[in-house]
Enzyme design. Structure first.
Site: not given
Ligand code: ADP
Ligand code: MG
Length: 400
Positions: A39, A202, A357, A380
């Site tokens: 950053r 999710k 993130g 975010g």
């Molecule tokens: P971003 O921050 O890039 O938007 P998210 O916060 O939505 O991504 O998702 C990241 C998290 O999703 C990670 O901590 C990862 O461990 C979790 N994750 C990915 N695949 C699975 C899975 N099959 N089961 C449980 N958690 C998962």
């Molecule tokens: Mg995230």
């Protein structure tokens, strides 16, 4: 309408207040700052530009969640020291954010000098967007540059208060973020086919992103925890994986709408499963999606899926990636994420935009930052941008 860029703001020789995002994980310890300085590096172009313009550069940032009071562990000085090293010029780290001491220090600055105010969130007025606090920090400068993309989704004193009080513009980082993420939303024929590669924990976190992108896509590729709910919606037995019962209907609807819209959907055909949600689970194997054992959890996409996803990505001109393909923090479940990231990095002439993130973290950890067109610094904020939401910290800036 494009917002005013720093190159369009008369900054030469002026006192310029720059909102940066130096919110690095300081709880990892001062020694670890160098490993989390992405950053800081991201704001160097703007700071260097202002130094070249003989400005007095007054940086301000928050760090952590001090909750409106002084917390010694959340002082910005160690971060400022790291910045000085990266920048190759001294950075004067002030021990206060506002007040007569700060005013005096700023008044004694010479052209081309850089100062860093103390943590903005030591004052409750920052997060409350208190006009008096905004006036105090705005009063230090002649103009304002917004370069903290990661907080543009927050309406705080330093993000929306100050731009109402001073001539303002986007910094080079914010400009690049807005242009790169914007390119993914405003898709022209020559930039198609467009794929969204989505994953992460999710479906519920990504509903708005899906809603906003679906109609523009040629390919929707889904992995990660998110794909488990989609697989369940298609009638597969997903073992002990936690699925979002209340999102099954949404997943079904996305699948049928995608078909109507002519969007090709790609879901896992094989998955890595474990008998426990743990890095050292005793049982780990790859199975076809219709063979997930009861009581086992889906942890990653399988090798065949990763290869198929990579092949589809290879047919696209623009790719927006948000969400890891598996529990990438655990090495045994990081391969799917590694494979798709590697495939994206190897593509030539393809615009690859990474938001979110955790996704950015995964790309950084793999050392692939420079091989993507753009990796957003705003977790975010990048999601809200992809959702098509207005970002208050951008809206507050004047049009070009
Ligand atoms: P971003 O921050 O890039 O938007 P998210 O916060 O939505 O991504 O998702 C990241 C998290 O999703 C990670 O901590 C990862 O461990 C979790 N994750 C990915 N695949 C699975 C899975 N099959 N089961 C449980 N958690 C998962
Ligand atoms: Mg995230």
């Amino acid at each position: 309408m494009a917002k005013r860029a720093v190159s369009q703001l008369d900054v030469a020789g002026k006192r310029v207040l720059v909102r940066v995002d130096f919110n690095i994980p300081i709880e990892q310890g001062v020694e670890a700052i160098a490993s989390y300085d992405q950053r800081l590096r991201a704001t160097l172009p703007t700071i260097r530009y202002l130094i070249d313009q003989r400005c007095r550069v007054i940086l301000c940032s928050h760090l952590g969640r001090p909750g409106g009071k002084e917390v010694d562990a959340l002082r910005l000085a160690p971060v400022g020291d790291r910045l000085a090293t990266l920048l190759g010029v001294p950075v004067k780290c002030l021990s206060e954010t506002i007040g007569p001491g700060v005013e005096e220090s700023v008044a004694s600055m010479k052209p081309g000098e850089v100062a860093l105010l103390e943590n903005l969130r030591f004052h409750a007025g920052e997060e409350k967007n208190d006009p008096e606090f905004a006036h105090s920090i705005a009063g230090l400068a002649d103009c304002f540059v917004m370069d903290a993309f990661a907080v543009t989704h927050r309406a705080h004193a330093s993000t929306v208060g100050v731009p109402g009080l001073l001539p303002s513009a986007m910094g080079l980082l914010v400009q690049r973020e807005v242009e790169s993420l914007g390119q993914a939303l405003d898709i022209k024929d020559e930039n198609k086919p467009l794929a969204a590669l989505m994953g992460g924990a999710k479906v519920s976190d990504k509903i708005m992103v899906l809603e906003n992108l679906l109609g523009k896509l040629d390919h929707l590729i889904v992995g990660g925890g998110m794909s488990v709910t989609f697989l369940k919606a298609q009638g597969y037995d997903t073992g002990a994986s936690s699925i979002e019962e209340d999102r099954l209907d949404f997943a079904k609807e996305v699948l049928s709408r995608a078909t109507q819209l002519g969007v090709q959907i790609h879901l896992p055909v094989d998955v890595v499963v474990a008998d426990r949600f743990a890095a050292d689970a005793a049982g780990v194997k790859t199975v076809l999606v219709n063979q997930v054992p009861p009581d086992w959890l889906i942890m990653d996409i399988g090798e065949t899926t990763a290869r198929l996803f990579a092949e589809s990505l290879g047919q696209c001109k623009t790719i927006v990636w948000n969400g890891p393909m598996g529990v990438f923090e655990m090495p045994r479940f990081s391969q799917g994420t590694r494979t798709v990231a590697g495939a994206m990095a190897d593509l030539n002439g393809v615009t690859t935009v990474v938001g979110g993130g955790s996704t950015a973290e995964a790309v950084e950890e793999m050392g692939l930052m420079d091989r993507m067109t753009h990796v957003s610094t705003g977790g975010g904020a990048s999601l809200e941008f992809l959702e098509g939401k207005e970002l208050p910290g951008i809206t507050a800036l004047p049009d070009a």
